[in-house]
Design an enzyme around this catalytic site. Structure first.
Site, PDB file in Angstrom:
ATOM      1  N   CYS A 130       0.887  -1.159   0.000  1.00 24.29           N
ATOM      2  CA  CYS A 130       0.000   0.000   0.000  1.00 24.29           C
ATOM      3  C   CYS A 130       0.921   1.203   0.000  1.00 24.29           C
ATOM      4  CB  CYS A 130      -0.894   0.005   1.232  1.00 24.29           C
ATOM      5  SG  CYS A 130      -1.809   1.544   1.410  1.00 24.29           S
ATOM      6  N   CYS A 133      -0.568   4.362   2.266  1.00 22.57           N
ATOM      7  CA  CYS A 133      -0.627   4.263   3.733  1.00 22.57           C
ATOM      8  C   CYS A 133      -0.190   2.870   4.164  1.00 22.57           C
ATOM      9  CB  CYS A 133      -1.995   4.654   4.272  1.00 22.57           C
ATOM     10  SG  CYS A 133      -3.426   3.993   3.410  1.00 22.57           S
ATOM     11  N   SER A 134      -1.097   2.025   4.609  1.00 23.37           N
ATOM     12  CA  SER A 134      -0.658   0.715   5.096  1.00 23.37           C
ATOM     13  C   SER A 134      -1.801  -0.287   5.021  1.00 23.37           C
ATOM     14  CB  SER A 134      -0.159   0.835   6.531  1.00 23.37           C
ATOM     15  OG  SER A 134      -1.189   1.372   7.328  1.00 23.37           O
ATOM     16  N   CYS A 135      -2.656  -0.183   4.001  1.00 14.70           N
ATOM     17  CA  CYS A 135      -3.774  -1.108   3.850  1.00 14.70           C
ATOM     18  C   CYS A 135      -3.252  -2.539   3.810  1.00 14.70           C
ATOM     19  CB  CYS A 135      -4.540  -0.807   2.572  1.00 14.70           C
ATOM     20  SG  CYS A 135      -5.205   0.860   2.542  1.00 14.70           S
TER      21      CYS A 135
END
Lengths: 224, 100, 119
Positions: A130, A133-135
């Protein structure tokens, strides 16, 4: 103070072999547990939590239950799914077509998560990131590892996936396609790794034990 | 209804109407490039509205779009067949050849 | 004033040069898990905010803060700002509660992200 390990009072073991104990002189103190270091933002968490409780929006039990639910989402849940897919071709088809229902068969609820299962084949290797962000497929694999959220991984894996995979010890043959998946919106991605050779006689549980979290992100492959 | 179907060629907008401050989910590196719709994911509330506490309705079609790595990074080192797939909302896409 | 809306946000880092990946991992601290839990409760059950608001708040951080704060520091900062904006509690209430909590830690409070490297 070399060799003088600091002893922390935690209710869990530090069983990562690459984890170093907290050292105040180390340049990455935030990588150690912060349960014994009061910081501005930790203080903010405590304050916000108490305000939310005082206003009757949440209870301490709600928070505890949510922490426990998240603690129960661990890569082993995903490994069970992979092992089932390796041993039951019809399950594999269902997993790819209707992931939520198929994963429920193995006993795990992925909640509202919209999952896409990416099957690795001799022709294609999939890897997930991702960049914004940090999905992460947290409803099945839990909270993502630090490196998944790092600037280095997020920046580089889209542009030089083969080099990044090599840093993880994964060499993808030149004639095999590498497919990077950037989770930018509402879908989450789960890599179904290839079953390694030499595992023909293994039980589902034995197979599941071979499957590491990183193979379900796609930075490694599974070896017997 | 989704405007595009799997297999359609699409191009990602390079510009976007200015509505500051903004929150967008289309990464910088893919803007202006052409790819192929891999699948229609369904319709979802618009994150660019949700980010500001607005309802984000009506829902917007979301696609997974597949790009050749060689088209994304001119200096890409790797197999010609290597790909990158990204979710992109419909209002960021034009049919290839249709864009102004 | 002209603004380039094709510009790259600080968080939008795909394709940029960056160093080797640090694969060291830390076990999440209880307070970090509680931030995660609070966010899940605020979005899924209480419907007080969306994950998009969380992201917008994180993206609004100045670049130095974005790089220096740890992951869950960015989260609690964004969640708190969103709850303030929504009027779930006021800045005065938060300030008073922060002072009250601080008083429980006579050994002092470290500045947080500033003490750590980028993450």
């Amino acid at each position: 103070m070399s060799g003088d390990h600091h002893h922390h009072h935690h209710d869990h073991d530090h069983d990562h072999d690459h984890l170093h104990p907290y050292d105040p002189e180390h340049h990455h103190p935030h990588r150690a547990d912060q349960d014994d270091t009061m910081t501005y933002y930790r203080l903010m968490e405590e304050a916000v939590r108490e305000l939310m409780i005082e206003k009757g929006l949440v209870t301490p039990d709600d928070i505890r239950a949510e922490v426990e639910a998240m603690d129960a989402r661990v890569p082993a849940n995903g490994a069970k799914v992979v092992a089932r897919a390796w041993t039951d071709p019809e399950f594999k088809t269902r997993l790819i077509e209707t992931p939520k229902e198929a994963i429920a068969e193995v006993g795990h609820d992925i909640g509202p998560m919209r999952l896409v299962v990416l099957e690795n084949t001799p022709e294609v290797h999939n890897v997930v990131v991702c960049t914004l962000c940090s999905c992460y497929p947290r409803w099945i694999l839990g909270i993502p590892p630090d490196w998944y959220k790092s600037r280095s991984y997020r920046s580089r894996v889209v542009r030089e996936p083969r080099t990044v995979l090599r840093e993880f010890g994964t060499e993808i043959a030149d004639n095999r396609e590498v497919r990077v998946h950037d989770s930018t919106a509402d879908m989450r991605y789960f890599v179904l790794p290839m079953r390694p050779a030499g595992t023909e006689g293994m039980s589902e549980a034995e197979l599941a034990a071979l499957v590491h979290r990183d193979a379900m992100i796609g930075v490694t492959e599974v070896s017997a | 209804m989704a405007r595009f179907a799997a297999g359609d060629r699409v191009r990602v907008h390079k510009q976007f109407p200015p509505t500051p401050p903004s929150h967008i989910r289309t990464p910088y590196y893919i803007r202006g490039l052409s790819g192929t719709v891999e699948r229609v994911c369904g319709a979802f509330r618009n994150p660019e509205e949700l980010a500001f506490g607005r309802p984000g309705t009506p829902e917007v079609p979301l696609y997974r779009v597949r790009f050749r790595q060689k088209d994304v990074w001119p200096d890409y080192e790797g197999n010609e067949a290597d790909k990158i797939e990204i979710e992109i909302f419909e209002f960021w896409l034009d049919a290839e050849g249709d864009e102004a | 004033m002209e603004r380039d809306f094709t510009a790259r946000g600080h968080h939008d880092m795909g394709g940029l040069d960056a160093g080797e990946i640090d694969r060291a991992e830390h076990d999440y601290a209880l307070w970090e898990k509680r931030v995660d839990a609070l966010m899940m409760l605020c979005t899924n059950r209480l419907k007080l905010m969306t994950v998009d608001q969380l992201r917008k708040g994180i993206e609004a951080l100045p670049p130095e803060a974005y790089d220096n704060m740890t992951y869950y520091e960015r989260w609690i900062s964004s969640v708190t700002n969103t709850l303030l904006e929504r009027g779930v509690f006021t800045a005065d209430e938060l300030g008073a509660k922060m002072e009250e909590v601080k008083a429980r830690y006579p050994d002092g409070v470290m500045p947080g992200g500033a003490a750590g490297g980028g993450c």
